[in-house]
Design a protein around this motif. Structure first.
Motif: not given
Length: 80
Positions: A2-5, A19, A47, A68, A70-73
């Protein structure tokens, strides 16, 4: 997951926004790409600022990880 790039092609202004999701949640029309898709595999471990290449029938295209979004972690979201 679920990371948005946001990726940018190195030789043009083309951008890719998506996503990264598990295969069962993939839906290209919604910008949800499977982690097992060519783009998903290429960005795993990347990265911010990293460059990579994607092969396709017309040749090879180079991209860089421009954002990046959003990155949930990293945000402490361990449930997504």
């Amino acid at each position: 997951m679920n990371s948005r790039l946001k990726l940018r092609q190195l030789r043009s202004d083309e951008e890719l926004h998506f996503t990264l999701v598990y295969p069962s949640a993939a839906d290209a029309a919604l910008g949800r790409l499977s982690v097992l898709s060519p783009v998903g595999v290429a960005v795993l471990g990347c990265c911010l600022g990293d460059q990579f290449q994607l092969g396709h029938p017309a040749g090879v295209t180079s991209y860089w990880v421009e954002a990046i979004m959003h990155q949930p972690e990293a945000a402490g979201d361990w449930v997504s």
